[in-house]
Design a protein around this motif. Structure first.
Motif, PDB file in Angstrom:
ATOM      1  N   PHE A  30       0.780  -1.200  -0.146  1.00 12.08           N
ATOM      2  CA  PHE A  30      -0.098   0.078  -0.338  1.00 12.08           C
ATOM      3  C   PHE A  30       0.726   1.328  -0.156  1.00 12.08           C
ATOM      4  N   ILE A  31       2.096   1.256   0.070  1.00 14.54           N
ATOM      5  CA  ILE A  31       3.049   2.354   0.111  1.00 14.54           C
ATOM      6  C   ILE A  31       3.058   3.208  -1.223  1.00 14.54           C
ATOM      7  N   GLY A  32       2.800   4.403  -1.018  1.00 13.79           N
ATOM      8  CA  GLY A  32       2.664   5.207  -2.063  1.00 13.79           C
ATOM      9  C   GLY A  32       1.247   5.487  -3.033  1.00 13.79           C
ATOM     10  N   LYS A  33       0.265   4.655  -2.274  1.00 12.15           N
ATOM     11  CA  LYS A  33      -1.041   4.537  -3.050  1.00 12.15           C
ATOM     12  C   LYS A  33      -1.952   5.448  -2.208  1.00 12.15           C
ATOM     13  N   THR A  34      -3.030   5.866  -2.666  1.00  8.11           N
ATOM     14  CA  THR A  34      -4.029   6.591  -2.113  1.00  8.11           C
ATOM     15  C   THR A  34      -5.003   5.379  -1.514  1.00  8.11           C
ATOM     16  N   LEU A  35      -5.913   5.927  -0.589  1.00 12.78           N
ATOM     17  CA  LEU A  35      -6.917   5.051  -0.214  1.00 12.78           C
ATOM     18  C   LEU A  35      -7.902   4.346  -1.186  1.00 12.78           C
ATOM     19  N   GLN A  36      -8.392   5.080  -2.243  1.00 16.37           N
ATOM     20  CA  GLN A  36      -8.822   4.377  -3.210  1.00 16.37           C
ATOM     21  C   GLN A  36      -8.108   3.459  -4.253  1.00 16.37           C
ATOM     22  N   GLU A  37      -6.899   3.713  -4.285  1.00 13.96           N
ATOM     23  CA  GLU A  37      -6.004   2.996  -5.172  1.00 13.96           C
ATOM     24  C   GLU A  37      -5.548   1.698  -4.312  1.00 13.96           C
ATOM     25  N   SER A  38      -5.703   1.543  -3.159  1.00 16.48           N
ATOM     26  CA  SER A  38      -5.214   0.529  -1.989  1.00 16.48           C
ATOM     27  C   SER A  38      -5.939  -0.621  -2.311  1.00 16.48           C
ATOM     28  N   GLY A  39      -7.356  -0.453  -2.625  1.00 17.08           N
ATOM     29  CA  GLY A  39      -8.294  -1.539  -2.795  1.00 17.08           C
ATOM     30  C   GLY A  39      -8.746  -2.249  -1.366  1.00 17.08           C
ATOM     31  N   ILE A  40      -8.527  -1.469  -0.422  1.00 21.69           N
ATOM     32  CA  ILE A  40      -8.812  -1.980   1.025  1.00 21.69           C
ATOM     33  C   ILE A  40     -10.216  -2.219   1.178  1.00 21.69           C
ATOM     34  N   ARG A  41     -11.075  -1.247   0.579  1.00 27.50           N
ATOM     35  CA  ARG A  41     -12.565  -1.624   0.443  1.00 27.50           C
ATOM     36  C   ARG A  41     -13.024  -2.469  -0.620  1.00 27.50           C
ATOM     37  N   SER A  42     -12.464  -2.169  -2.037  1.00 28.02           N
ATOM     38  CA  SER A  42     -12.944  -2.960  -2.952  1.00 28.02           C
ATOM     39  C   SER A  42     -12.396  -4.241  -3.077  1.00 28.02           C
ATOM     40  N   THR A  43     -11.262  -4.614  -2.645  1.00 31.17           N
ATOM     41  CA  THR A  43     -10.601  -5.771  -2.925  1.00 31.17           C
ATOM     42  C   THR A  43     -10.850  -6.647  -1.584  1.00 31.17           C
ATOM     43  N   TYR A  44     -10.649  -6.026  -0.448  1.00 29.12           N
ATOM     44  CA  TYR A  44     -10.667  -6.887   0.810  1.00 29.12           C
ATOM     45  C   TYR A  44     -11.704  -6.612   1.702  1.00 29.12           C
ATOM     46  N   SER A  45     -12.733  -5.838   0.998  1.00 35.43           N
ATOM     47  CA  SER A  45     -14.272  -5.355   1.571  1.00 35.43           C
ATOM     48  C   SER A  45     -13.822  -5.199   3.257  1.00 35.43           C
ATOM     49  N   CYS A  46     -12.900  -4.068   3.405  1.00 33.52           N
ATOM     50  CA  CYS A  46     -12.812  -3.610   4.771  1.00 33.52           C
ATOM     51  C   CYS A  46     -12.633  -2.142   4.574  1.00 33.52           C
ATOM     52  N   MET A  47     -13.088  -1.352   5.675  1.00 30.67           N
ATOM     53  CA  MET A  47     -13.085  -0.071   5.779  1.00 30.67           C
ATOM     54  C   MET A  47     -12.005   0.829   6.695  1.00 30.67           C
ATOM     55  N   VAL A  48     -11.373   1.648   6.065  1.00 27.62           N
ATOM     56  CA  VAL A  48     -10.542   2.639   7.119  1.00 27.62           C
ATOM     57  C   VAL A  48     -11.275   3.448   7.889  1.00 27.62           C
ATOM     58  N   VAL A  49     -11.176   3.326   9.422  1.00 25.85           N
ATOM     59  CA  VAL A  49     -11.728   4.141  10.225  1.00 25.85           C
ATOM     60  C   VAL A  49     -11.088   5.654  10.214  1.00 25.85           C
ATOM     61  N   GLY A  50      -9.668   5.384  10.384  1.00 28.63           N
ATOM     62  CA  GLY A  50      -8.961   6.693  10.557  1.00 28.63           C
ATOM     63  C   GLY A  50      -7.409   6.314  10.620  1.00 28.63           C
ATOM     64  N   LEU A  51      -6.629   7.423  10.565  1.00 24.90           N
ATOM     65  CA  LEU A  51      -5.108   7.318  10.835  1.00 24.90           C
ATOM     66  C   LEU A  51      -4.730   7.669  12.108  1.00 24.90           C
TER      67      LEU A  51
END
Length: 752
Positions: free
Chosen positions: A694-715
């Motif tokens: 995920f280094i160097g990627k934005t939240l949308q580019e990381s695929g955390i939601r679309s690929t892994y079906s998870c949601m980032v709560v915060g940093l």
């Protein structure tokens, strides 16, 4: 350590066994009442292989409380206005069924050689079909929305009410141990007197009390107040010679006319279920296998008596009520069982010590057998009608089947009949209220005034004070008794229609005036020693002053308006919240199509779809006339209305169409998630290391939601709260993210 009292141990045993057995019966789709009875048999002293109850007296005490709360709940679900709106048809059917089945029970008891009281109580038990069991059977068979089911439920409501009256009558018979006509008439008059008095006073006083304290009421307080009123009326009922169950039912029916009725019903239901379960368990405790073996022949005969009696006399009773042969047979066959009230009547007989010990377990066994046979009897009605149709003349079948359509829907009564009926009802009601005032004043106020004037020579002052107060309290009722309906539309029409009507109309006033004077004469005669002529003269003068007094007229009108408003309070609340049924419903009920209500399940696949998308009219032939959503009614919805979970649809159609609609509504639901536990959401920490993709990627580019079906709560940045992740920010080594997702999805995310 102190040892638990037997009462707690018995309660634990009852509830544990009842819980296990009812789970089994729920799985087998059998009525829970039977499960409670089986549980009672398992914990009874008659069952040597299981633990049994220690103190039977405590159990019977709790069972009596259970009966009281059962009838209180029945009263909450009952309204005398409903009975009046039903018309004569269900009343005729209910009375005919009770009479015929009671006579069959008495005859069956005599055939077995049982005692007279056993026969009388047996007749009462066999006359009572089970509302709970029939409702459950209709629900299981998908027939609850059909037209004949509504007719059966109307008759069952009336049977429950008549069962209360029957219990009072049986108590009177048992106490006197004879069936003299005078005693029976006296018991009926006593029941009618107190029933009307309590209802009038209760409907006048209780809604006013609840309205005054409404701002102070939460669910807990309302429950305590309601149960307190129930118990208070039960105590008062026993003081005047009736059962506590009768008083509880009366208070329930009074509260049923209040705005809070639905809330009270929901709050009381858990209490009713608890004590009701204990009552039915206590019923099962009286089942003795030895008695059942010895009376197996009587049990079989009684089962056949109920099945054949309801099939024949039940069908005939519904035909007398105006139903067609096919509809009457479906109704009659549905009522071929006995249930809760039979047990209550049997408990009454045992508590009074007037029936034999064997009768209770015999009736329980009959109830269990007929309950199991109920669905089969309901299904048998149509084949039985078909077989009868082939054997009877076609003309006879045709005429019987068209009874309902050939009879007129309305019958205009004559003006005289309507006027005299209204006058008679008013006279009876105000006579009862006047009698109650006299009884209360002479019972409580007169002794008090005698204490104020203890000298025997001064008792006259106490009598005079009591007399004045009595007349003042009676005055609004006496005026209404004489003057009510004298300016009604019927009266004016008859007065202007013909001179011949005027003398009879004046005579009705004279009769009511004489009755009012007789009450005044009784008061004066009881409290004074004047001659009859003087007392009659005083009575006439006092009545004239009452009739022409403007203040008494205002008091009379005010009291009547207040009573009517209290009586209509629930209807007014229903109109405000859109719960009132449409006026055309009664007209549809006389034909093949009728109205039924359906609740949209929370897991229905229909939710989120519009009526146009569902296309219910083309699929099932039904019409949605309104949608109840929350406290609002959406009348005549168009195709763009969207269906939401727990909407209540009011649907118009025939029995066949509504059955198809009900089946589709019940089956078209989302499948249950069998792996629900695995779908629990969890919160985890994700640390971006040097090897992270995920280094160097934005939240949308990381695929955390679309690929892994998870949601980032915060940093996590060392602050008190998590920081939001901007859409343009690119992840760096050492970033600490908090993500939420299912267990499996989080494992996949953290392992990458």
């Amino acid at each position: 350590m102190a040892e638990l009292p037997p009462m707690i141990q018995d309660l634990a045993l009852i509830l544990v066994v009842a819980g296990i057995v009812t789970l089994v019966f729920k799985k087998l789709k059998q009525p829970l009442v039977l499960g409670y009875i089986v549980a009672g048999f398992l914990v009874s002293p008659h069952m040597p292989y299981t633990a049994s109850v220690v103190d039977m007296e405590d159990i019977h005490l709790w069972a009596d409380i259970g009966v009281m709360f059962l009838l209180f709940s029945l009263g909450l679900d009952f309204s005398f206005k409903k009975i009046l709106k039903m018309g004569a048809s269900p009343i005729i059917s209910a009375i005919t069924i009770i009479f015929c089945m009671s006579m069959l029970g008495v005859c069956a008891g005599h055939a077995f050689g049982w005692s007279r009281m056993d026969c009388i109580f047996l007749g009462g038990m066999l006359a009572m079909s089970s509302t709970t069991i029939i409702y459950k059977a209709f629900d299981d068979l998908g027939l609850r929305q059909q037209q004949f089911a509504g007719l059966v439920m109307s008759v069952l409501i009336l049977e429950d009410i008549l069962a209360i009256v029957m219990m009072v009558m049986l108590s009177a018979i048992a106490s006197g141990n004879n069936l003299e006509g005078g005693q029976m008439v006296g018991a009926i008059v006593k029941i009618a007197f107190f029933l009307i008095l309590w209802l009038i006073v209760g409907i006048f006083a209780v809604p006013i009390f609840l309205r005054k304290v409404r701002d102070l009421m939460n669910a807990e307080v309302l429950l305590i107040v309601s149960l307190g009123l129930c118990c208070a009326m039960a105590v008062f009922s026993t003081k005047v010679g009736f059962s506590s169950a009768f008083g509880a039912f009366i208070m329930g029916s009074i509260l049923a006319e209040t705005v809070e009725a639905e809330k009270i019903e929901k709050l009381v239901e858990p209490v009713k279920n608890l004590f009701g379960a204990i009552f039915f368990v206590s019923v099962g405790m009286l089942v003795d296998l030895d008695i059942l073996t010895n009376y197996a022949g009587a049990i079989a005969a009684l089962v056949l008596t109920i099945l054949m009696g309801q099939a024949v006399f039940g069908s005939l009773s519904f035909m007398l009520g105006g139903e067609s042969l096919k509809s009457a047979m479906r109704c009659g066959f549905s009522m071929a069982q006995i249930g809760e009230f039979s047990f209550i009547i049997a408990s009454l007989g045992l508590s009074l010590g007037v029936i034999s010990d064997y009768l209770y377990p015999v009736v329980v066994a009959v109830s269990v057998i007929t309950t199991f046979l109920t669905p089969y009897m309901i299904r048998l009605a149509t084949p039985a009608y078909t077989a009868l149709e082939h054997r009877l003349p076609v003309e006879l079948i045709s005429s019987l089947n068209h009874l309902t359509t050939s009879r007129p829907s309305t019958q205009k009564n004559s003006l005289w009949k309507r006027l005299l009926t209204q006058m008679t009802i008013n006279t009876i009601v105000y006579s009862i209220l006047t009698s109650a005032v006299i009884a209360l004043m002479f019972t409580f106020v007169l002794p008090f005034t005698h204490e104020l004037f203890p000298s025997r020579g001064l008792h006259w002052y106490g009598n005079a004070l009591t007399g004045v107060l009595t007349v003042l309290f009676m005055a609004p009722f006496l005026r209404a008794m004489v003057m009510k309906k004298n300016r009604s539309e019927e009266w004016r029409t008859l007065w202007e229609e013909s001179n011949r009507n005027r003398l009879p109309l004046l005579f009705t006033i004279l009769v009511r005036a004489v009755l009012a004077i007789s009450y005044l004469f009784y008061v004066f005669n009881y409290l004074s020693h004047f001659t009859n002529a003087i007392m009659i003269t005083i009575g006439v003068v006092v009545l004239a002053l009452i009739v022409f007094s403007r203040s008494i007229k205002r008091r009379s009108i005010l009291l009547e308006r207040l009573f009517i408003n209290n009586l209509r309070s629930r209807d007014i609340e229903a109109q405000v919240h859109g719960k009132k049924r449409p006026l055309y419903e009664g007209k549809l009920l006389d034909r093949d199509i009728h109205i039924a209500e359906f609740d949209i399940p929370g897991d229905s696949v229909w939710m989120g779809n519009s009526l146009k998308q569902l296309n219910l009219g083309r699929k099932y032939g039904v019409h949605v006339s309104s949608i109840m959503r929350g406290g609002h009614r959406l009348n005549i919805p168009d195709g763009d209305y969207v269906i939401y979970p727990y909407d209540r649809l009011q649907v118009i159609g025939s029995d066949e169409q509504l059955s198809k609609f009900q089946h589709a509504l019940a089956t078209e639901v989302f499948n249950e998630d069998t792996e629900l536990e695995k779908r629990e959401m969890k919160l985890r920490q994700l640390i971006i290391d040097a090897d992270s993709p995920f280094i160097g990627k934005t939240l949308q580019e990381s695929g955390i939601r679309s690929t892994y079906s998870c949601m980032v709560v915060g940093l996590e940045e060392g602050k008190e709260n998590l920081s939001p992740v901007p859409a343009t920010r690119r992840f760096q080594e050492g970033d600490i993210l908090w993500v939420v997702g299912e267990e499996e999805a989080l494992k996949a995310l953290l392992s990458c």
